[in-house]
Design a protein around this motif. Structure first.
Motif, PDB file in Angstrom:
ATOM      1  N   ARG A 221      52.777 -36.667  -9.685  1.00  0.00           N
ATOM      2  CA  ARG A 221      53.141 -35.428  -9.022  1.00  0.00           C
ATOM      3  C   ARG A 221      53.285 -35.767  -7.552  1.00  0.00           C
ATOM      4  NH1 ARG A 221      48.948 -30.910  -7.976  1.00  0.00           N
ATOM      5  NH2 ARG A 221      50.378 -29.205  -7.641  1.00  0.00           N
ATOM      6  N   SER A 222      54.476 -35.540  -6.962  1.00  0.00           N
ATOM      7  CA  SER A 222      54.472 -35.810  -5.522  1.00  0.00           C
ATOM      8  C   SER A 222      55.655 -35.214  -4.784  1.00  0.00           C
ATOM      9  CB  SER A 222      54.416 -37.276  -5.228  1.00  0.00           C
ATOM     10  OG  SER A 222      55.693 -37.818  -5.271  1.00  0.00           O
TER      11      SER A 222
ATOM     12  N   TYR B  52      55.388 -29.829   0.444  1.00  0.00           N
ATOM     13  CA  TYR B  52      55.962 -30.364  -0.796  1.00  0.00           C
ATOM     14  C   TYR B  52      57.283 -29.638  -0.984  1.00  0.00           C
ATOM     15  CZ  TYR B  52      51.158 -31.837  -1.647  1.00  0.00           C
ATOM     16  OH  TYR B  52      49.909 -32.388  -1.539  1.00  0.00           O
TER      17      TYR B  52
ATOM     18  N   PHE C  95      57.598 -25.928   0.050  1.00  0.00           N
ATOM     19  CA  PHE C  95      56.282 -25.306   0.133  1.00  0.00           C
ATOM     20  C   PHE C  95      55.383 -26.033   1.122  1.00  0.00           C
ATOM     21  CE2 PHE C  95      51.851 -25.108  -1.349  1.00  0.00           C
ATOM     22  CZ  PHE C  95      51.643 -23.751  -1.161  1.00  0.00           C
TER      23      PHE C  95
ATOM     24  N   ALA D 227      52.041 -26.872   2.347  1.00  0.00           N
ATOM     25  CA  ALA D 227      50.663 -26.802   1.847  1.00  0.00           C
ATOM     26  C   ALA D 227      49.652 -26.851   2.989  1.00  0.00           C
ATOM     27  CB  ALA D 227      50.397 -27.936   0.860  1.00  0.00           C
TER      28      ALA D 227
ATOM     29  N   THR E  65      38.929 -22.596  -1.215  1.00  0.00           N
ATOM     30  CA  THR E  65      39.188 -22.355  -2.637  1.00  0.00           C
ATOM     31  C   THR E  65      40.227 -23.358  -3.143  1.00  0.00           C
ATOM     32  OG1 THR E  65      40.751 -20.721  -1.850  1.00  0.00           O
ATOM     33  CG2 THR E  65      38.676 -19.884  -2.702  1.00  0.00           C
ATOM     34  N   ASN E  66      40.407 -23.396  -4.455  1.00  0.00           N
ATOM     35  CA  ASN E  66      41.424 -24.278  -5.036  1.00  0.00           C
ATOM     36  C   ASN E  66      42.787 -23.945  -4.446  1.00  0.00           C
ATOM     37  OD1 ASN E  66      39.890 -25.805  -6.870  1.00  0.00           O
ATOM     38  ND2 ASN E  66      39.768 -24.027  -8.223  1.00  0.00           N
ATOM     39  N   GLY E  67      43.511 -24.965  -4.082  1.00  0.00           N
ATOM     40  CA  GLY E  67      44.854 -24.747  -3.553  1.00  0.00           C
ATOM     41  C   GLY E  67      44.890 -24.432  -2.072  1.00  0.00           C
ATOM     42  N   ALA E  68      43.731 -24.487  -1.415  1.00  0.00           N
ATOM     43  CA  ALA E  68      43.696 -24.169   0.015  1.00  0.00           C
ATOM     44  C   ALA E  68      44.413 -25.232   0.851  1.00  0.00           C
ATOM     45  CB  ALA E  68      42.243 -24.036   0.478  1.00  0.00           C
ATOM     46  N   GLY E  69      44.495 -26.446   0.304  1.00  0.00           N
ATOM     47  CA  GLY E  69      45.177 -27.521   1.026  1.00  0.00           C
ATOM     48  C   GLY E  69      44.256 -28.655   1.443  1.00  0.00           C
ATOM     49  N   LYS E  70      43.053 -28.691   0.863  1.00  0.00           N
ATOM     50  CA  LYS E  70      42.086 -29.729   1.240  1.00  0.00           C
ATOM     51  C   LYS E  70      42.580 -31.119   0.873  1.00  0.00           C
ATOM     52  CE  LYS E  70      38.929 -27.990  -1.444  1.00  0.00           C
ATOM     53  NZ  LYS E  70      39.675 -26.868  -2.013  1.00  0.00           N
ATOM     54  N   THR E  71      42.998 -31.279  -0.381  1.00  0.00           N
ATOM     55  CA  THR E  71      43.433 -32.607  -0.832  1.00  0.00           C
ATOM     56  C   THR E  71      44.662 -33.070  -0.064  1.00  0.00           C
ATOM     57  OG1 THR E  71      42.481 -32.311  -3.022  1.00  0.00           O
ATOM     58  CG2 THR E  71      44.267 -33.908  -2.841  1.00  0.00           C
ATOM     59  N   THR E  72      45.593 -32.159   0.165  1.00  0.00           N
ATOM     60  CA  THR E  72      46.785 -32.529   0.932  1.00  0.00           C
ATOM     61  C   THR E  72      46.381 -32.980   2.330  1.00  0.00           C
ATOM     62  OG1 THR E  72      47.948 -30.816  -0.305  1.00  0.00           O
ATOM     63  CG2 THR E  72      49.079 -31.739   1.602  1.00  0.00           C
TER      64      THR E  72
HETATM   65  N1  LIG Z   1      52.380 -32.937  -5.475  1.00  0.00           N
HETATM   66  C1  LIG Z   1      52.511 -31.625  -5.254  1.00  0.00           C
HETATM   67  N2  LIG Z   1      53.710 -31.021  -5.403  1.00  0.00           N
HETATM   68  C2  LIG Z   1      53.847 -29.714  -5.164  1.00  0.00           C
HETATM   69  N3  LIG Z   1      52.863 -28.902  -4.770  1.00  0.00           N
HETATM   70  C3  LIG Z   1      51.640 -29.434  -4.605  1.00  0.00           C
HETATM   71  C4  LIG Z   1      51.394 -30.825  -4.846  1.00  0.00           C
HETATM   72  N4  LIG Z   1      50.097 -31.080  -4.599  1.00  0.00           N
HETATM   73  C5  LIG Z   1      49.551 -29.902  -4.233  1.00  0.00           C
HETATM   74  N5  LIG Z   1      50.474 -28.914  -4.232  1.00  0.00           N
HETATM   75  C6  LIG Z   1      50.245 -27.517  -3.852  1.00  0.00           C
HETATM   76  O1  LIG Z   1      49.768 -27.501  -2.524  1.00  0.00           O
HETATM   77  C7  LIG Z   1      48.718 -26.573  -2.372  1.00  0.00           C
HETATM   78  C8  LIG Z   1      47.495 -27.266  -1.843  1.00  0.00           C
HETATM   79  O2  LIG Z   1      47.013 -28.142  -2.831  1.00  0.00           O
HETATM   80  P1  LIG Z   1      45.760 -29.076  -2.586  1.00  0.00           P
HETATM   81  O3  LIG Z   1      45.938 -29.757  -1.280  1.00  0.00           O
HETATM   82  O4  LIG Z   1      45.593 -29.914  -3.789  1.00  0.00           O
HETATM   83  O5  LIG Z   1      44.593 -28.007  -2.459  1.00  0.00           O
HETATM   84  P2  LIG Z   1      43.011 -28.149  -2.663  1.00  0.00           P
HETATM   85  O6  LIG Z   1      42.675 -29.599  -2.646  1.00  0.00           O
HETATM   86  O7  LIG Z   1      42.424 -27.400  -1.525  1.00  0.00           O
HETATM   87  O8  LIG Z   1      42.679 -27.519  -3.969  1.00  0.00           O
HETATM   88  C9  LIG Z   1      48.533 -25.919  -3.731  1.00  0.00           C
HETATM   89  O9  LIG Z   1      49.236 -24.702  -3.732  1.00  0.00           O
HETATM   90  C10 LIG Z   1      49.147 -26.895  -4.690  1.00  0.00           C
HETATM   91  O10 LIG Z   1      49.678 -26.222  -5.800  1.00  0.00           O
END
Ligand SMILES: Nc1ncnc2c1ncn2[C@@H]1O[C@H](COP(=O)(O)OP(=O)(O)O)[C@@H](O)[C@H]1O
Ligand SMILES: [Mg+2]
Lengths: 239, 324
Positions: free
Chosen positions: A238-239, B18, B21, B23, B42-49
């Motif tokens: 996914r990226s 992305y 979108f 993030a 919360t989930n989807g907040a953008g932490k991992t990004t």
């Molecule tokens: N590879 C990707 N492609 C498209 N959208 C993504 C991807 N990775 C994350 N997202 C979206 O970006 C937002 C932030 O995701 P993420 O950083 O994983 O949040 P968290 O780690 O806080 O749960 C979410 O809405 C997620 O659906």
């Protein structure tokens, strides 16, 4: 930390994985060897037949052992998030690419050497200029390796690889068989035609092709694969 | 952008998208060397990004970023030797054993610890502390999810990096493994390692972090030390409504007794007050009850916690989603 050392470590690991995965080892080795044996028992003689057999061997080995395996390896290592793991360390992108593909290329080379030795033992036609066979083998392996990475770049998952590898595979094999009929230097620009030209040069068989255009053909396909990988390769599903 | 040595990470107006979108929508971060920084949301907040951008996995789409004095994406070879990364999700070569995996990882690092042929004490020690010592000859595919997660942590930390990113290191771990993980993280911090961590366990952030940021919809909603985050939040006083008073009676009484502080009455016989000065409010409340002869049962006073702050931000998110 040099790219060369990283490549060695990743390649050594990849080799372990191949050796421990009997299915991959089996299909990457036995199938091309069996196909070659099938041609050997046709009992053709003379330099023309030898050139034909050599080009088929090179094309089959590099397209199956290298092209298909490299595509599948890159896609499934990406799917397993193993590529992402490697990329979260110090390894350079080049080291990762080289590391996961090198073992397959070496496996292919080993298969070719086995066949050449067997042919020598059973008293097959001896090439006049054997280094053209080396050129054909290396050029074909390198271009198949690059195209494998290129194909992996446009393949979303492992099961899709069964589809996405078909066109180039057929192209390699098809162009080997089509070359004798087409009888044109243009065929040098196809991956199979280039191999045929090198094989004919090796056995001193007349050919409309030339070493230069054949080399250009393999360079083109190497460049196409490299460019596809450079543009589209993804390190994670996914990226 | 130059980094003073005091900061391991400096980001300004950092953005990451992305496709269409976005993030991460413009965040500012300053993480000091040796600090333990927790990113919540919360989930989807953008932490991992955010983490992956800081790690150099993705190119920032806007803003400036400096990690250990360099751009982590374009200068990956300069940054990575000093960084340890535990991704939220990552794979292993499943057919390798745990020991082979650790040895490969060391061989791929430029750390002198990775010199051929010997597994450094750090690795042995980390595997012992994370209860993997008796698993060295097990193939990685055979490990449980929690064991894989712990192996992940071993890999991220064995080369003694200056800066460690841990994306949800304890999610899915049993309480004992979580405690062992916390111990290891605390030891790292004790040795001066800068740590950036995301988690869904608020008590983890409360316990470990020097500073906390809560992300919401790609932005940092609040940021500061735990004390700073809860500082301006009201303290909650609750008690049971005396049977002789109606809701309206008590509402009226509290308005005059507790005064201008925020006040809330809950239906049923429970009364909850949100007050900014707990000592004053409580004194007045008890004084009033004594003088009027009311008995207040079940009195509790609770200091605002991280979870209140978090809930408030998450509720804001819900409102936003309802509007969409
Ligand atoms: N590879 C990707 N492609 C498209 N959208 C993504 C991807 N990775 C994350 N997202 C979206 O970006 C937002 C932030 O995701 P993420 O950083 O994983 O949040 P968290 O780690 O806080 O749960 C979410 O809405 C997620 O659906
Ligand atoms: Mg996440």
């Amino acid at each position: 930390m040099s790219t060369a050392r990283q490549t060695k470590v990743i390649a050594r690991t990849e080799w372990k994985l191949i050796a421990r995965n009997k299915t991959v080892l089996f299909s990457a080795t036995l199938f091309p060897l069996a196909l070659t044996a099938l041609y050997l028992i046709q009992d053709a003689e003379g330099p023309m037949a030898a050139a034909g057999l050599t080009s088929i061997m090179v094309a089959i080995f590099s397209s199956m052992t290298v092209y298909m395996t490299v595509t599948l390896t890159a896609v499934s290592r990406r799917q397993d998030l193993y590529l992402k793991r490697l990329r979260s360390g110090e390894s350079s992108d080049v080291a990762i690419f080289a590391g996961i593909t090198l073992p397959t290329a070496l496996l292919c080379l080993a298969q070719m050497i086995v066949v050449v030795v067997v042919l020598a033992i059973i008293g097959f036609e001896v090439p006049v200029e054997p280094w053209w066979i080396v050129a054909a083998a290396l050029g074909s392996i390198v271009s198949c390796l690059a195209m494998g990475l290129g194909t992996a770049s446009v393949t979303p998952n492992a099961s899709a690889a069964q589809m996405t590898t078909v066109p180039y595979f057929l192209f390699v094999i098809g162009s080997v068989f089509a070359t004798p009929f087409a009888d044109s230097q243009l065929m040098d620009l196809t991956p199979g035609g280039a191999v045929v030209t090198f094989a004919r040069l090796a056995f001193d068989v007349p050919t409309p092709g030339s070493a230069l255009t054949a080399a250009a053909g393999l360079v083109i396909w190497t460049a196409v694969g490299t460019e596809m990988a450079r543009r589209f390769f993804r390190w994670e599903p996914r990226s | 952008m130059t980094t003073t040595p005091d900061f391991a990470i400096q980001a300004h107006d950092l953005r990451c998208a992305y496709g269409d979108f976005e993030a991460v929508r413009g965040i500012d971060l300053e993480i000091r060397s040796g600090e333990m920084f927790a990113l919540l949301g919360t989930n989807g907040a953008g932490k991992t990004t955010t983490m992956e951008t800081l790690e150099g996995h993705r190119r920032a789409d806007g803003g400036t970023l400096s990690v250990l004095g360099h751009d982590p994406y374009t200068e990956r070879p300069r940054v990575r030797p000093r960084v340890g990364i535990m991704l939220q999700e990552s794979g292993f070569a499943g057919e390798l054993t745990v020991a082979e995996t650790v040895d490969m990882w060391l061989a791929l690092s430029s750390s002198p610890l990775g010199e051929r042929g010997r597994r450094p004490d750090t690795a042995v020690e980390a595997m012992e502390r994370l209860d993997l010592a008796d698993r060295t000859d097990t193939r990685v595919v055979q490990l449980s999810g929690g064991q894989k997660r712990r192996l992940d942590l071993v890999l991220a930390t064995i080369t003694r990096p200056d800066l460690v990113f841990l994306d949800e290191p304890t999610t899915g771990l049993d309480p004992e493994s979580r405690r062992r993980t916390w111990d290891l993280i605390e030891t790292l911090r004790g040795s001066g390692t800068t740590i950036v961590l995301t988690t869904h366990y608020l008590e983890e952030a409360e316990r470990l972090a020097d500073r906390i940021a809560i992300m919401h919809a790609g932005r940092i909603a609040v940021e500061g030390t735990l004390a700073e985050l809860v500082h301006d939040r009201p303290t909650q006083i609750s008690f049971r409504r005396p049977a002789e008073l109606s809701s309206a009676d008590i509402d009226r009484a509290l308005r005059t007794v507790v005064g201008p502080q925020r006040l809330e009455t809950v239906a049923g016989d429970g009364v909850v007050l949100d007050v900014t000065d707990a000592q004053q409010a409580l004194g007045r409340l008890l004084g009033w009850a004594d003088s009027q002869g009311h008995r207040l049962e079940n009195i509790t006073v609770s200091q605002a916690s991280l979870s209140d702050v978090f809930a408030q931000i998450a509720a804001g998110q819900q409102k936003q989603e309802e509007l969409v």
